[in-house]
Design an enzyme around this catalytic site. Structure first.
Site, mmCIF file in Angstrom:
data_model
loop_
_atom_site.group_PDB
_atom_site.id
_atom_site.type_symbol
_atom_site.label_atom_id
_atom_site.label_comp_id
_atom_site.label_asym_id
_atom_site.label_seq_id
_atom_site.Cartn_x
_atom_site.Cartn_y
_atom_site.Cartn_z
ATOM 1 N N ARG A 127 2.951 46.815 12.339
ATOM 2 C CA ARG A 127 2.031 45.721 12.654
ATOM 3 C C ARG A 127 1.578 45.783 14.112
ATOM 4 O O ARG A 127 0.410 45.545 14.428
ATOM 5 C CB ARG A 127 2.701 44.377 12.359
ATOM 6 C CG ARG A 127 1.753 43.200 12.498
ATOM 7 C CD ARG A 127 2.319 41.942 11.834
ATOM 8 N NE ARG A 127 1.323 40.878 11.841
ATOM 9 C CZ ARG A 127 1.477 39.738 12.516
ATOM 10 N NH1 ARG A 127 2.565 39.505 13.233
ATOM 11 N NH2 ARG A 127 0.523 38.817 12.471
ATOM 12 N N HIS B 120 -2.295 45.923 15.365
ATOM 13 C CA HIS B 120 -2.858 44.939 16.301
ATOM 14 C C HIS B 120 -3.267 45.580 17.622
ATOM 15 O O HIS B 120 -4.142 45.067 18.315
ATOM 16 C CB HIS B 120 -1.866 43.798 16.533
ATOM 17 C CG HIS B 120 -1.773 42.858 15.374
ATOM 18 N ND1 HIS B 120 -1.228 41.598 15.473
ATOM 19 C CD2 HIS B 120 -2.169 42.986 14.083
ATOM 20 C CE1 HIS B 120 -1.283 40.992 14.293
ATOM 21 N NE2 HIS B 120 -1.843 41.817 13.437
ATOM 22 N N GLY C 140 -8.949 49.947 21.897
ATOM 23 C CA GLY C 140 -8.499 50.727 20.748
ATOM 24 C C GLY C 140 -6.988 50.903 20.832
ATOM 25 O O GLY C 140 -6.280 50.028 21.348
ATOM 26 N N ASP D 94 -4.344 51.723 22.600
ATOM 27 C CA ASP D 94 -4.123 52.018 24.019
ATOM 28 C C ASP D 94 -2.900 51.294 24.579
ATOM 29 O O ASP D 94 -2.766 51.154 25.792
ATOM 30 C CB ASP D 94 -5.361 51.619 24.835
ATOM 31 C CG ASP D 94 -5.625 50.119 24.753
ATOM 32 O OD1 ASP D 94 -4.881 49.418 24.016
ATOM 33 O OD2 ASP D 94 -6.550 49.646 25.409
ATOM 34 N N SER E 106 -2.295 48.317 24.828
ATOM 35 C CA SER E 106 -2.586 47.080 25.567
ATOM 36 C C SER E 106 -1.727 45.924 25.059
ATOM 37 O O SER E 106 -1.365 45.039 25.832
ATOM 38 C CB SER E 106 -4.074 46.736 25.472
ATOM 39 O OG SER E 106 -4.489 46.744 24.115
ATOM 40 N N ASN F 36 -0.433 37.169 17.583
ATOM 41 C CA ASN F 36 0.791 37.849 18.026
ATOM 42 C C ASN F 36 1.872 36.898 18.516
ATOM 43 O O ASN F 36 3.066 37.148 18.308
ATOM 44 C CB ASN F 36 0.466 38.831 19.165
ATOM 45 C CG ASN F 36 -0.513 39.902 18.728
ATOM 46 O OD1 ASN F 36 -0.523 40.301 17.563
ATOM 47 N ND2 ASN F 36 -1.342 40.356 19.652
ATOM 48 N N HIS G 155 1.247 45.652 3.981
ATOM 49 C CA HIS G 155 2.000 44.451 3.593
ATOM 50 C C HIS G 155 3.005 44.712 2.471
ATOM 51 O O HIS G 155 3.651 43.782 2.001
ATOM 52 C CB HIS G 155 1.037 43.325 3.203
ATOM 53 C CG HIS G 155 0.374 42.694 4.391
ATOM 54 N ND1 HIS G 155 -0.547 41.680 4.297
ATOM 55 C CD2 HIS G 155 0.512 42.938 5.720
ATOM 56 C CE1 HIS G 155 -0.947 41.330 5.518
ATOM 57 N NE2 HIS G 155 -0.321 42.078 6.397
ATOM 58 N N ASP H 219 5.581 41.407 0.064
ATOM 59 C CA ASP H 219 5.705 42.029 -1.263
ATOM 60 C C ASP H 219 7.043 41.592 -1.825
ATOM 61 O O ASP H 219 8.096 42.060 -1.389
ATOM 62 C CB ASP H 219 5.630 43.562 -1.127
ATOM 63 C CG ASP H 219 6.142 44.276 -2.374
ATOM 64 O OD1 ASP H 219 6.231 43.646 -3.440
ATOM 65 O OD2 ASP H 219 6.453 45.482 -2.265
HETATM 66 C C1 HEM Z 1 -6.263 42.683 6.180
HETATM 67 C C2 HEM Z 1 -6.044 41.801 7.120
HETATM 68 C C3 HEM Z 1 -4.684 41.379 7.565
HETATM 69 C C4 HEM Z 1 -4.280 40.100 7.773
HETATM 70 C C5 HEM Z 1 -5.110 38.849 7.622
HETATM 71 C C6 HEM Z 1 -2.893 40.161 8.172
HETATM 72 C C7 HEM Z 1 -2.122 39.060 8.489
HETATM 73 C C8 HEM Z 1 -0.752 39.084 8.615
HETATM 74 C C9 HEM Z 1 0.088 37.927 8.776
HETATM 75 C C10 HEM Z 1 -0.406 36.493 8.902
HETATM 76 C C11 HEM Z 1 1.371 38.342 8.795
HETATM 77 C C12 HEM Z 1 2.629 37.475 8.920
HETATM 78 C C13 HEM Z 1 2.997 37.272 10.356
HETATM 79 C C14 HEM Z 1 4.084 36.240 10.520
HETATM 80 O O1 HEM Z 1 4.136 35.282 9.744
HETATM 81 O O2 HEM Z 1 4.914 36.391 11.444
HETATM 82 C C15 HEM Z 1 1.353 39.768 8.653
HETATM 83 C C16 HEM Z 1 2.483 40.560 8.625
HETATM 84 C C17 HEM Z 1 2.450 41.937 8.589
HETATM 85 N N1 HEM Z 1 1.330 42.720 8.663
HETATM 86 FE FE1 HEM Z 1 -0.571 42.106 8.391
HETATM 87 N N2 HEM Z 1 -2.484 41.454 8.182
HETATM 88 C C18 HEM Z 1 -3.543 42.242 7.832
HETATM 89 C C19 HEM Z 1 -3.558 43.618 7.770
HETATM 90 C C20 HEM Z 1 -2.494 44.425 8.088
HETATM 91 C C21 HEM Z 1 -2.553 45.854 8.272
HETATM 92 C C22 HEM Z 1 -3.846 46.671 8.177
HETATM 93 C C23 HEM Z 1 -1.302 46.283 8.560
HETATM 94 C C24 HEM Z 1 -0.803 47.675 8.839
HETATM 95 C C25 HEM Z 1 -1.371 48.773 8.380
HETATM 96 C C26 HEM Z 1 -0.441 45.119 8.547
HETATM 97 C C27 HEM Z 1 0.920 45.141 8.719
HETATM 98 C C28 HEM Z 1 1.729 44.027 8.650
HETATM 99 C C29 HEM Z 1 3.175 44.084 8.545
HETATM 100 C C30 HEM Z 1 4.011 45.348 8.450
HETATM 101 C C31 HEM Z 1 3.622 42.773 8.517
HETATM 102 C C32 HEM Z 1 5.087 42.287 8.439
HETATM 103 C C33 HEM Z 1 5.642 42.099 9.833
HETATM 104 C C34 HEM Z 1 7.013 41.450 9.869
HETATM 105 O O3 HEM Z 1 7.882 41.717 9.007
HETATM 106 O O4 HEM Z 1 7.223 40.663 10.790
HETATM 107 N N3 HEM Z 1 -1.203 44.007 8.304
HETATM 108 N N4 HEM Z 1 0.059 40.191 8.567
#
Ligand code: HEM
Ligand SMILES: *[C@@H]1O[C@H](CO)[C@@H](O)[C@H](O)[C@H]1NC(C)=O
Length: 327
Positions: A65, A69, A82, A84, A86, A104, A203, A247
């Site tokens: 994640r 970001h 990009g 980088d 940051s 974040n 996810h 998941d």
């Molecule tokens: C498509 C748009 C996306 C949205 C709106 C989104 C939003 C979020 C949100 C809200 C969380 C939960 C954060 C929390 O409650 O602490 C999350 C977790 C996560 N996101 Fe995304 N995300 C997106 C795309 C992605 C992408 C492209 C990746 C990586 C390729 C990614 C990887 C992750 C991972 C691995 C977590 C779990 C992190 C943890 O266990 O703390 N996400 N995301």
């Protein structure tokens, strides 16, 4: 006066002044970038990530994640921003770090882990490997260590001399976004709807906080009722920090179960279930849910594409010695 903020502003101006020169140099990323300068790099990162994931599998999710970001804040598009590193900067009162931007603050983790991996790299290869590349490798190795696909990690990124908190708030997708907003945020980065749907498969690992999924389980009517009932038991409409797997089938296995969950209408975030809600991505979600290889291949290809967002070319930026601080 040489306060941190004025020196940072000075560096930012310096960075901006070389943008025009940088346009002439294309970013030359290469998997062999450190082959001569730090031949053991891949092993250092791989073993550090394997150890971290053994201690806590969520470390792979944290780092993936962070990489997403980091890459997605691409405000200047040319020399700066990009992928980088940051996002890794601590910042100061006068220097608003991305670390504390809305997507974040209180939810991005893994900063100390990347600092620790970078320290191991510094011990063998001082002042050589950028934090942005350490993050790119760590994200790859974390995914691989949970059974996910591998890809060719391009290297040679430079670390930023600035961070972009306001841009992070604008450019990183939010859990309340609908499909058209998600598509347009990715399109702004040169990533197709197919890339977006494949990358969302990130996810398949990790957890989310109630405040990010409460709206979905209380307001949306497209979710499986038994799933809604079970999530409501740990998450009140007011939000809060209780965690649920994104998941629910295999939260620490990098597989295609995330898409099976969407087909079963058990997406956790509103933005997850938007990928399968009668729109343009339905067929692709169904394909990924049935064909893990198709997902793995598309995810890997899209990670390479995302990882190439505006690499800092030539000698702009710096190789940070500590990822949390400018040199
Ligand atoms: C498509 C748009 C996306 C949205 C709106 C989104 C939003 C979020 C949100 C809200 C969380 C939960 C954060 C929390 O409650 O602490 C999350 C977790 C996560 N996101 Fe995304 N995300 C997106 C795309 C992605 C992408 C492209 C990746 C990586 C390729 C990614 C990887 C992750 C991972 C691995 C977590 C779990 C992190 C943890 O266990 O703390 N996400 N995301
Ligand atoms: C980050 O979260 C903390 C704790 O909730 C809060 O006090 C702080 O104001 C937030 N920072 C920003 C920049 O929003």
């Amino acid at each position: 006066m040489a306060s941190p903020s004025s020196s940072m502003i000075h560096r930012l101006l310096l960075a901006l002044s070389v943008v025009s020169a940088a346009v002439l140099v294309s970013g030359h990323l290469s998997p062999e970038f450190y082959a001569a300068k730090c031949p053991n790099l891949r092993n250092i990162v791989r073993s550090a990530m394997a150890e971290a994931v053994r201690q806590n599998p969520r470390n792979a999710a944290f780092v993936l994640r962070l990489f997403f970001h980091d890459c997605f804040v691409n405000v200047l598009r040319i020399a700066a921003s990009g992928c980088d590193a940051s996002i890794l900067l601590d910042g100061t009162a006068a220097f608003a770090s991305e670390k504390f931007a809305n997507p974040n603050n209180n939810s991005a983790h893994g900063f100390e882990l990347i600092d620790a991996i970078k320290a191991r790299v510094e011990a063998e290869c001082p002042a050589t490997v950028s934090c942005a590349d350490v993050l790119a490798l760590s994200a790859h190795d974390g995914v691989a260590s949970l059974g996910g696909p591998t890809w060719t990690v391009q290297l040679g990124r430079r670390d930023s001399v600035a961070a972009y908190q306001a841009a992070a708030n604008r450019e990183i997708p939010a859990p309340f976004n609908d499909l058209s907003k998600l598509i347009s945020l990715f399109r702004d980065k040169g990533l197709s709807p197919r890339d977006m749907t494949a990358l969302s498969g990130g996810h398949t690992i990790g957890l989310a906080q109630c405040s990010n999924f409460a709206a979905h389980i209380y307001n949306d009517c497209n979710a499986d009722p038994s799933f809604v009932a079970s999530r409501r038991r740990i998450c009140s409409p007011d939000g809060g920090r209780n965690l649920a797997p994104i998941d629910s089938e295999t939260p620490f296995r990098f597989d295609n179960a995330y898409y099976r969950g969407l087909v079963a209408r058990r997406g956790l975030l509103h933005s997850d279930q938007e990928l399968l809600n009668g729109g343009s991505q339905d067929a692709l979600v169904r394909q990924y849910s049935a064909d893990g290889e198709a997902f793995a291949g598309d995810f890997a290809a899209a990670m390479v594409k995302m990882g190439a967002l505006s690499p800092r070319p030539g000698t702009t930026g710096e190789v940070r010695l500590k990822c949390s601080k400018l040199n």
